[in-house]
Each structure stands twice: as C-alpha cells, then as structure tokens.
Design a protein around this motif. Sequence first.
Motif, short mmCIF file in Angstrom:
data_model
loop_
_atom_site.label_atom_id
_atom_site.label_comp_id
_atom_site.label_asym_id
_atom_site.label_seq_id
_atom_site.Cartn_x
_atom_site.Cartn_y
_atom_site.Cartn_z
N ASN B 497 0.87 -1.17 0.00
CA ASN B 497 0.00 0.00 0.00
C ASN B 497 0.89 1.21 0.00
OD1 ASN B 497 -2.46 -1.36 0.10
ND2 ASN B 497 -2.25 -1.64 2.32
N PRO B 498 0.79 2.01 -1.06
CA PRO B 498 1.66 3.18 -1.12
C PRO B 498 1.42 4.08 0.08
CG PRO B 498 0.28 3.02 -3.09
CD PRO B 498 -0.12 1.91 -2.19
N GLY B 499 2.49 4.60 0.61
CA GLY B 499 2.36 5.52 1.73
C GLY B 499 3.40 5.28 2.78
N VAL B 500 3.32 6.07 3.83
CA VAL B 500 4.30 5.98 4.90
C VAL B 500 3.70 5.20 6.05
CG1 VAL B 500 5.86 7.30 6.37
CG2 VAL B 500 5.03 8.29 4.25
N LEU B 501 4.51 4.41 6.68
CA LEU B 501 4.06 3.77 7.90
C LEU B 501 5.27 3.49 8.77
CD1 LEU B 501 4.86 0.58 7.36
CD2 LEU B 501 2.77 0.62 6.05
N LEU B 502 4.97 3.13 10.03
CA LEU B 502 6.06 2.77 10.93
C LEU B 502 6.32 1.29 10.78
CD1 LEU B 502 5.42 4.65 14.28
CD2 LEU B 502 7.30 4.97 12.68
N ARG B 503 7.57 0.93 10.87
CA ARG B 503 7.92 -0.47 10.73
C ARG B 503 7.15 -1.32 11.74
NH1 ARG B 503 10.16 -2.68 6.60
NH2 ARG B 503 12.18 -1.64 6.65
N SER B 504 7.04 -0.81 12.94
CA SER B 504 6.38 -1.60 13.99
C SER B 504 4.91 -1.81 13.68
CB SER B 504 6.54 -0.90 15.33
OG SER B 504 6.04 0.42 15.24
#
Lengths: 220, 585
Positions: B497-504
């Motif tokens: 899913n394009p976009g930013v997220l936190l690894r956790s």
Amino acid sequence: MSKRIKNVSISVPILYGNHSVRLEPEERTERTPADHTHKWTVFFKPVLDNIDLTPLIKRVTFKLHETYENSVRLLEKPPYQVTETGWGEFEVIIKLHFHPGAELGINEKNFQIFHALKLHPFNPLIEPLPNGEVHLVLYDELVFQEPTEKVFEILTQKPSNLIPYKLSEKSKRFQEFTRMDEIDELARLDVYIAKVKEEVEKEGNEFQELELQKAALLQQ
Amino acid sequence: MSARDILDVLNVQRDELPGLPSKKRKKLNSDSPMPRQTGMARELYNLLGPNTPPVHLGGVSGGGGGLGGLKDKMNLKPSPWTRLEFNPQQGNDSKGIKLYHWVKGSRELLEQEQATKEYLFAKFNTGVEIPELVGEELYEQYMQEFEEKEEEEIVQARLEAEARRKKEEERRKERAKNEEKKQAKEQDKDQSKDEQDKDQSKDEQSKGEQINDKNIEVSIDDAGAGADADADAEVDTDTGAADNTGGIVTVASTWTYEETKYLWDLCKAFELKWPIIHDRYTYDLGRTQEDLKEQFYRLSAKALDSHDAQSKALIDGLELYSKSKETERKQYLENLLKRTPAEIAEEESLVIEARRFELAAKKMLIERSHLLTLLDSPQSSQSILQYNSSQGLATLYNNLMIMDKNQKKKQGQLQKVQNSNFDPVPPAIPVAASSSFKKERVFQTPLQQHLAGVLKSNQSNNIKLETNSIQQLLMKRLTQKEEEAYGLHYHSNEKLNPGVLLRSAQKLPGLQQRQSVLKSVSTLLQELDVPTGGGTSWKPVMPTRKTMAKYDELIRSVVALLEMKKGKDRLEAEIRLIKSQKGLE
C-alpha cells in the motif's frame, strides 16, 4: 517526479520518545505551576545525526495534553523536540508534515506517531537514578512503501541505515540502538520460534495419538 | 564290444548300412599299411562304429607303436658328410688360404660338382669398385690445380672474415644506439602524464621489439660463436699460411705419387673402411683420416671425370667433401661428447629459457591483439553533453548495443576464419569479458534489475527527467548489503500500500488476525515463557525489517500451534463423546 516506484520500499530508521528528570527547585520559574514535578523533553529524530529529513518533512508537530498552553507545538526544523514541565503522563501525538504540493512530488499524507510520555521509572531492569532521570527512547523505521521518485531521490542521497555497532557511551544503553541489539533480538526471536516449533511438534504427535485412539474406539 | 554291440543293447536297428561300413572297413584295413590293431587302440577303433574316422587313425595307432618307427629310422643308413676344401673367392684366386667345410654327400660326387659349379655364397662376396689411380703425369697436373684452388679459397675466406667483422661492428653500434634511445624514453617518462600514456603504448611496442631483439641477439650470438670459431680456424690457417708461405700448399705438396699409390692400395684392401685405412696407414703417421679422405676423394673425382660423365652424381658427391668442415664437425662432436654434466645441465636450462622467451613473445602478441580489439571501439570525439539526458543515454545505449552486435559478428567471422585456418593467431576476447559489461550484468541485485526496468519503461513513455535518482543509484552499483544501508528493499510479489508507515505497525501477514486470536497468541507466548511484557501489543524492541520478519514468523508459528491445540481439543471432546456413547465411562 510524483510517479511511484512499484514493489520497492525504502526505510529510514528513526528514534522517538522522551527524557524526563525530576524538576529541581532552582529550575522553577515564576510561570512554572507549583504542581509540576518533572521536566521532560519529547523528541523525534533520525537515528543517524547526519541524515537531514528537512527536504522531506516540512514540519513536525507535537500535540500535548490539552491542558498545556498552545497544546500543538510546531517545529519547522530540527531538532524536533519539545521541552516542558509537568506532573502527569499522557500520550503525545508526533505528527510529521511532509512537504505538500503535487509539483514537488513527495505526495505523502501527514503521518502520526503516538508516544506515551513516561515520567516515572517503568523498566525494572534499569536502576532508578538519584535525580529521577527517565529515558524512553523507541526505535522504529519510517517505511515509504512504493515511494515517489522524489522521495526515492531524497532518501538515496545518503545511506540512512548505517546503525552503529557500538554505543557512543556506556550510560546510554537504553537510549541508543545498535546493530548488536538487532542481532540479539533476532537470536532471541529464533529461540522463541524454536520453542514454538517444538511445541507444535509435540501437539502434532499428541493429535495423532488421539486420532488413533479415536479410530480404535470407533472400531470397537 | 563294438558299436554294433552297443546298438544291439540299445535295440537300435540300422539295417540299411550294416554291409557297407563293414566293407569299407575291410577296404580301409586292407589299404592301410598297419592292418593289425591291438589293445586299447582296437577297442577305441571299434567304438567308431560304421562311421568313417574323422582323422587318419593310422598315424595315431602308429604313434602307439612309436618304438617301431624309431627302429625303422635307426635301421636307415645315414647319408655321408665330407670335409671339403672350398674356394670362397670368385674365380680361382684363393690367395693361398685353404678353407674347409663339412658338406653332405659323398666325396666323389661333391668334387665333381665343385669343378663345374661356383661356391654357393661366392656371389655375396662383393668388393668396392675403386677408380684406378691416374698416371703419374696426370697426377702432377691435378695436384697443381688443387694448389691453385686452395690459394683462391684462402683469399676468399680472408675477405669474408673481414666483411663479417665489419658487420659485427655495425651491429654493436646499432645496439648502443638502441640503448641510448631507451634511456631517452625513460627520461621522457618523467614528463607529463598524457605523454606517458602514449609512451606506454610505445613502450609496449618497443618491448615487443626488445624481445625480438633478444631473440635476434640469441641467434646472433649463436651465429657469432660459429663465426668466431670459423674466424679462429681461419686465423689458424692464416698463421699457418704466413708461417710457411701457403702452409696448405706445402702440406698438399707432400702428397707424392708413391704415397698416393700406397693410399690407393690400402683403400682397395680395406674397401674404403676409413677408420681401418687410417689405422693401418704407416707411410706418414702425421696424416689424419681427413687428409687421406681428401686426397682420395679429389683424385678419384678427377679420375672419374676424365673417364666418363655418367657418374655425375657420384663426382658431385666426392667434390662436396671439405676437409676443414669435416674436421670441424668432428671437433664439435668430440666437444659434445666431452661435455661435463654441469655443462649439459646449463645447456638444457638455456634451451628452456629460450623456449620461455618464445612463449613470452607469443603471449605478448596475443595480448597486443586483445588490446587492438579493445581499441576497435569508437573514439569519444564528441562531448558527453548530449548523453546527459535520459533520452541521450538511451540513444547511447542503443548505439553501444549495435556496436556490440557488430563486434560480435566480426569476431564470429574471425573465429570461423581462424578455425578454418588453424592459425596460431590469438583468439579475440569476447565482448562480455570487458569489465563494464560484466559488471552491469552480473552484479545487479533484484532491486537494481527492477529499477532498471522501471527506468526503461519511463524512457519508453518519453518522460523527461533532468537528473534521475534511479539512474544515479544504479550508477552506484550497490551490493545487497549496501542497499540495506539505504533502507532499500525489493518486494517481488508482495502487494504494497503506497504511503508511509512505521515499521512496527507494518501489516505483516502473521498480524492479519482477529484481535481475539492475537490475544490468545500473546497468552500462549506467555505460557511458553516468552517475555511479552503483558498485553497484546508486544513487538520487537528494535523493529527493523529483519526483526519484524522474524517476529512475523513467530506469530504465524504460534497461530499454527493454536490451531493444533484447537484441533486436539476437538478430538479429545469427540473421544469423550464416543466413550460416553459406548458407555465406557
């Protein structure tokens, strides 16, 4: 520039959290409420100091508890951190605002990180310090999934994942993360997995035995 | 017990043949010189029955009575042998030697035969035809001619030696010049780099030349040594000539007619077996084998020449004899024989070294040809500005590809030609071996391949990018590890899913569970003494891509364990049910 590169992700390791220390009497000012007992700093930063995220991040906001004056603190440039005094723990919302505008091509939505402020010692493994120092530093990675070409360009200027293998100071054991920590964690997880696998096998054997038992019973 | 009896016992009727074989047998018996057979032989013979024996049994049975045969032989009267005098020579010239040998037959008969016939092996007793020695007058004439010839030769040899000396001097000068040149080049090297580059290519060439020079030098040295030896020999003869005004002439003049005749006689007697002739030569003990040979050959050549022209080849062969060459040859052989082991070893090592030089030269040639093929690429005379844009790059890439193809074709043809000719021409190096090509092909990680693909599609869509970050990255040619340092990862078949997220907070497959499942997972982990810190949100402390992947694996295996447990529980319940149904509990 705003075209997304399929099937690729790029990540930047970051640290966020807070430092807290007991508020000393001499530090108090006239404006400091009398019930405040701690002085804390909440922060967000890339793990490596030489990594500059400003081309990517326009500003970072820290949303404090509503009881604070100007509860949303804006920071246009690093260091992204807010120092305050207080008496209670609450959840700070760290919000990353990426540079907007289709023509720039970063094209990412603002991103929130929730951080539960800690003022009191929470880890039994850490010896409480005399001045009531508390550090809660969390490691995480910002993952840009299918980044736009602009983001890709910004993040490939410098390698951002060169996490050191050694702590800068021994005292910062719980404030820094090293490659060794990762290795240790991987080893630990391996042990857990092995444990679970063993259990699965045991259960499997028991399951088979029970099945035989059932078959025997049905034949009677 | 005959075959008839056996047939009788076996109750086999052989009515159609009974008479015939018996008749045959009777015939055979009557024909054979030994009709009577006794003992085992008879029994065996009878076993044959009416069949005709496969081999002549007479001999076999005769062997049975071998003693009788021997007796017969003993009874035979031996033929007489006689000790007879014979003449080995053709004709009746026995030279007073009396030879005897044993011949089969009676004396009277043999003597009669000998009178009419020649000795059996006389035809193998052949001699050598030697031309007759010329008369004394002719001899004197010939000797005069020889003297004149020799004098001429001496003069010529002197001239040649001088010419050789001059040549050598010239060579030495040339060598000195070459060295000077080399030194000059070395001095040039210290100058600017551009020049150095050029010089290097030159140097390489000159190296080749040097090696060639070396080879030549070696050969020159060889020749030189030979020449020196020659020169020495000549000097010797020269001094000899100086000492007694044409030493050879005086030596040659000592060949008197008498001595020559003596030589001729010896030659005839020993059939031109030179070592023996030389050994028995007592007229003048100072004469060497070569002296004798020379005198004989030149005189016989003359003699034959005056007689007839039919033996032209023989005369040519005789005239080819050169005393000096022959002595030289023998000297060489003697030296070869007298070599010490150390000298032999040294010579061998020298030969090996020479071969090594040859190989090195060959290698140089090969490398040079490789270099030339490499240089066969187009010159970069134009500025690189036009290739700065991605489009320009694409055109450059295409150009290079076309050139590559052309080169491959060329090489293919070349190789064909080479294969057909079996020439030792060094093979051209394949294009793929050139460094840049290889690097691009081999060291591209999956991510880089993917990115290259992305880049290509962009170019095909004619999207203009001033500076493409992907290109820049690809230019760096990172390894997998280095990609990790950039936090880059290629998801080959995951859906992102394009976009930013936190690894956790990454949505890993193992974490796509219902909350209740996750809860039981965490309790199960706690049961297994995995420190989860309580609650359902236990995550790696350091959520990197690797740790999260491991974490995901752990969660999935725990889910599997949960399923297993559930199944087991169900089974247990079923068993309990069955048991209760069957009234066992």
